[in-house]
Design an enzyme around this catalytic site. Structure first.
Site, PDB file in Angstrom:
ATOM      1  N   ARG A  18       0.833  -1.211   0.000  1.00  0.00           N
ATOM      2  CA  ARG A  18       0.000   0.000   0.000  1.00  0.00           C
ATOM      3  C   ARG A  18       0.868   1.261   0.000  1.00  0.00           C
ATOM      4  O   ARG A  18       0.542   2.256   0.640  1.00  0.00           O
ATOM      5  CB  ARG A  18      -0.955   0.025   1.196  1.00  0.00           C
ATOM      6  CG  ARG A  18      -1.891  -1.150   1.294  1.00  0.00           C
ATOM      7  CD  ARG A  18      -2.847  -1.233   0.102  1.00  0.00           C
ATOM      8  NE  ARG A  18      -3.755  -2.361   0.247  1.00  0.00           N
ATOM      9  CZ  ARG A  18      -3.531  -3.574  -0.243  1.00  0.00           C
ATOM     10  NH1 ARG A  18      -2.406  -3.798  -0.921  1.00  0.00           N
ATOM     11  NH2 ARG A  18      -4.389  -4.549  -0.071  1.00  0.00           N
ATOM     12  N   SER A  77     -11.315  -0.180   3.222  1.00  0.00           N
ATOM     13  CA  SER A  77     -10.452  -0.479   4.369  1.00  0.00           C
ATOM     14  C   SER A  77      -9.808   0.804   4.888  1.00  0.00           C
ATOM     15  O   SER A  77      -9.096   1.482   4.147  1.00  0.00           O
ATOM     16  CB  SER A  77      -9.364  -1.483   3.974  1.00  0.00           C
ATOM     17  OG  SER A  77      -9.946  -2.685   3.523  1.00  0.00           O
ATOM     18  N   GLU A 102      -5.066   4.147   6.284  1.00  0.00           N
ATOM     19  CA  GLU A 102      -4.791   3.943   4.874  1.00  0.00           C
ATOM     20  C   GLU A 102      -5.137   5.163   4.018  1.00  0.00           C
ATOM     21  O   GLU A 102      -4.341   5.567   3.162  1.00  0.00           O
ATOM     22  CB  GLU A 102      -5.530   2.702   4.358  1.00  0.00           C
ATOM     23  CG  GLU A 102      -5.021   2.209   3.043  1.00  0.00           C
ATOM     24  CD  GLU A 102      -5.463   0.787   2.744  1.00  0.00           C
ATOM     25  OE1 GLU A 102      -6.104   0.603   1.700  1.00  0.00           O
ATOM     26  OE2 GLU A 102      -5.171  -0.127   3.524  1.00  0.00           O
TER      27      GLU A 102
END
Length: 338
Positions: free
Chosen positions: A164, A239, A334
């Site tokens: 990520r 998420s 995130e």
């Protein structure tokens, strides 16, 4: 180039947060990007590129020039040996690109079906799902240098991809505006069914249909719809936290206390399932005012209606504190906060 002043961004972010941009510009081509950079410099304001708004949290109004990426176009660049190179404009919808590549018999993106957002945002986040990451199929991208206005080409090594993560979130954050992406896909399907849940569902569906990339894509879409709320129905950014990486000794200590701990190897370290940690901390399906965790997936924070960016951030900090107090593990957000 059309410029909107004090533009509402409520519909430009999937959390549905009430936000206004000092200026909003839509970029449909390279020259639009360059003109927007000059305009932002003239106004002495930062430039914020915005795709689908599916990975951002707006903490308040933006005293900035927001550049809505709308550069379109998809094409097959070349077919060499076992691979097909495809190119897409940064403003294309990611899932639409996935389905289009399958129609071109170019394989490798099927596990990344139904991930929200635009093509230009994909390499920034190094999006991933079900054992596949963008870096696995990445060829190159073109981006505009925010200082010079020149176009720069980045290959895979240049991008510094990690879980990520990329240089566009790290050392080169806010330095470039991605305008196009090239992917190196396979002409022969090699299914990636490492996740047992996905593999079982694919095998079951393949009893009545021939195994194909389209079938895998359909199953991935079904699984995502089962687990994740549709932002059009319940505002969210998917998420909200990354799966934290910890040492093998930490995993052993936690497993001694929690035998059902969900953990999987990641090189020399281990990743813990952030959703499991939040759920085990008693925070699945809870609600505080207009913000809450989803009743089926604790990793997803949702806006039930009327929440502000500050509401979301305060709630996320409370989750981080609870998880850290119970497991000694620190969660990392995130989405990007503006």
């Amino acid at each position: 180039m059309h410029i909107q002043e004090y533009a509402a961004l409520d519909r430009c972010n999937t959390l549905g947060l009430p936000t206004k941009a000092r200026y909003l510009i839509q970029a449909r081509c390279l020259e639009d990007v360059r003109e927007a950079l000059v305009f932002a410099r003239t106004k002495q304001l930062p430039l914020i590129p915005l795709g689908g708004g599916s990975n951002v949290v707006f903490s308040g109004d933006l005293d900035a020039v927001v550049l809505r990426m709308a550069i379109a176009g998809k094409s097959v660049v070349s077919t060499l040996g076992e691979h097909t190179i495809v190119e897409s404009g940064a403003g294309e919808n990611w899932h639409d690109l996935v389905r289009w590549t399958l129609s071109q018999k170019a394989y490798g993106l099927e596990n990344l079906s139904l991930i929200p957002g635009t093509v230009g945002a994909a390499p920034i986040q190094n999006i991933g799902a079900y054992g596949v990451e963008l870096k696995d199929v990445f060829h190159s991208l073109q981006a505009v240098d925010c200082q010079t206005g020149g176009v720069v080409c980045f290959n895979r090594d240049d991008c510094g991809f990690d879980y990520r993560q990329s240089i566009f979130k790290g050392s080169c954050r806010d330095c470039y505006v991605i305008i196009s992406l090239r992917l190196k896909l396979n002409r022969r399907l090699t299914p990636r069914l490492d996740y047992a849940d996905l593999r079982d569902k694919v095998e079951k569906k393949a009893l009545n249909r021939e195994l194909s990339a389209e079938l895998i894509s359909d199953v991935v879409c079904d699984v995502r719809r089962e687990k994740l709320p549709d932002p059009g129905m319940l505002a969210n950014v998917g998420s909200f936290f990354k799966n934290p990486e910890v040492s093998a000794s930490t995993v052993q200590q936690l497993k001694a206390r929690y035998p059902d701990l969900v953990a999987f190897p990641a090189g020399e370290r281990w990743k813990l399932a952030a959703g499991w940690l939040i759920d085990k901390a008693g925070l699945k399906g809870v609600r505080e005012g207009a913000v809450g965790t989803h009743k089926q997936q604790a990793l997803v924070l949702v806006n039930h209606g009327g929440a502000t960016g500050q509401d979301v951030l305060c709630f996320s900090e409370a989750i981080k504190a609870r998880v850290h107090a119970r497991f000694g593990v620190l969660l990392e957000r995130e989405p990007r906060v503006y």
